[in-house]
Design an enzyme around this catalytic site. Sequence first.
Site, short mmCIF file in Angstrom:
data_model
loop_
_atom_site.label_atom_id
_atom_site.label_comp_id
_atom_site.label_asym_id
_atom_site.label_seq_id
_atom_site.Cartn_x
_atom_site.Cartn_y
_atom_site.Cartn_z
N SER A 196 1.35 -1.43 -0.19
CA SER A 196 -0.15 -0.11 -0.46
C SER A 196 1.16 1.40 0.00
O SER A 196 1.80 1.75 -0.61
CB SER A 196 -0.80 0.45 1.19
OG SER A 196 -1.93 0.70 0.72
N HIS A 241 -7.68 -5.40 -0.28
CA HIS A 241 -7.20 -5.35 -0.56
C HIS A 241 -5.53 -5.88 1.15
O HIS A 241 -6.34 -5.26 2.33
CB HIS A 241 -6.90 -3.71 0.47
CG HIS A 241 -5.73 -2.90 0.63
ND1 HIS A 241 -4.90 -1.94 -0.72
CD2 HIS A 241 -5.37 -1.77 1.68
CE1 HIS A 241 -3.92 -1.34 -0.59
NE2 HIS A 241 -4.48 -1.17 0.96
C1 GCU Z 1 -5.40 4.56 1.80
C2 GCU Z 1 -4.93 5.91 0.38
C3 GCU Z 1 -3.64 4.79 -0.41
C4 GCU Z 1 -2.89 4.07 0.51
C5 GCU Z 1 -3.51 3.19 1.99
C6 GCU Z 1 -2.33 2.48 2.89
O1 GCU Z 1 -6.04 3.97 1.62
O2 GCU Z 1 -5.81 6.25 0.07
O3 GCU Z 1 -3.29 5.37 -1.32
O4 GCU Z 1 -1.80 2.85 -0.47
O5 GCU Z 1 -4.45 3.94 2.72
O6 GCU Z 1 -1.44 3.02 2.52
O7 GCU Z 1 -2.73 1.51 3.37
#
Ligand code: GCU
Length: 427
Positions: free
Chosen positions: A266, A408
């Site tokens: 992420s 995710h």
């Molecule tokens: C949020 C953000 C993302 C990121 C994510 C994370 O969803 O919008 O860009 O990748 O957090 O790091 O968990």
Amino acid sequence: MNKSIQTTLAFCLFLFSVQYTHAQKANYDEAKVPKFDIVDVLSTTDGQKVNTVEAWEKIRRPEILDIFRQQMYGTQPDTEVKVHYVVVKDIENAIPDLADIKEVDMIFSNANGRHSVRLTLFIPRKVSKPAPMFLGLNFYGNHTANPNENISIHSSWVRDNANFHIFGNRADEVSRGVRSSRWPVEYIVSQGYGLGLIYYGDIDPDFDDGFQNGLHPLFYKDGQTKPTSEEWGSIGIWSYGLSKALDYLGTDNDIDENKVIVFGHSRLGKTSLWAGVTDPRFAAAISNDSGCGGAALSKREFGERVAVINQNFPHWFNDNFIKYNNKESELPFDQHMLISLMAPRPVYIASAEQDEWADPKGEYLSGYYAKPAYDLYGIPSLNDVTPPKVNEARFTPGVSYHKRSGKHDVTRYDWVQYIEFADRFVR
Ligand code: GCU
């Protein structure tokens, strides 16, 4: 209040709400993806075509790297900061028959002050040394990756999380091992790989405080109180921390410094890509569900948009990146160019089927469109514009890719592919 002030205020409120609603709407409809051109990886900004490795390495690669530094992730200040490494723990057989645990304090200092970051290493026992290694940042602390009580607990600010029993922005014993599903330590070491972990908040706590905490202040010049609009934000300094850990690994006989794979999920997948790109000593990079500002093409305007990420996380990129809010079409670059900077080294991009926010298709396509850079080296890379089916990893010596079913996250499935990738292209 007089009438004209009232009108001005109402107008400002209207503009704000338009901007806000516009920015908050994420597009999940492929039919609404705008038409856009893929910026040619091999054409310089003054229109010259690059077709040799030499011209790529001397002219075009530095040019692209510079664009990303100036416009997005930020430049690293030239302030001198010394780093000392102190091995504070070295426990043989800490995970019986599988791994030793070593901990190293990376102490950054100069006239501005002193700041310490802890690196935790799992050294595989069943493999001849020096061992290859995965190195990555984590969200809640090294101790959350595995319940082993030899892993120290950091004292940095940490985000509260009721599920993990983290309250008052402090971690303690209760959160040991709460993130072990994302870090299958026993599996990784049993495959002959080491694992190096750093809590990202040790380097820079992940909230917008105007860069007063973490490592940033060490880099300020006399009278400076925050980074300039060109200088790095959090992603820049998190990846700098990874490079400094790699400096240490070069001195540790248990680890093969030429076989260190930088990994991240992420926001930390955005960071692992930037670390891999800025530090060519990393043998490979893995970006797990990195999305906007990571592997996903921004110009698709799918899922998270540039304006949204800049509004919600104003501290991740530099201030120059703000000018592309709702103006992705004006970006003189896109994320496939970031991937191209990894060439000729292998890179793995992973997506998750239910992670539309991160735009799985855009993540695949940036890997696909990085191919011209790998072509220069004669290294095969993704050559089919159509992504593989869900749960069917596609391995190439250039870019590898999979889209896992589910949300995710980082799962065992992801790690099985990363081990396969490392076995094939790094070990
Ligand atoms: C949020 C953000 C993302 C990121 C994510 C994370 O969803 O919008 O860009 O990748 O957090 O790091 O968990």
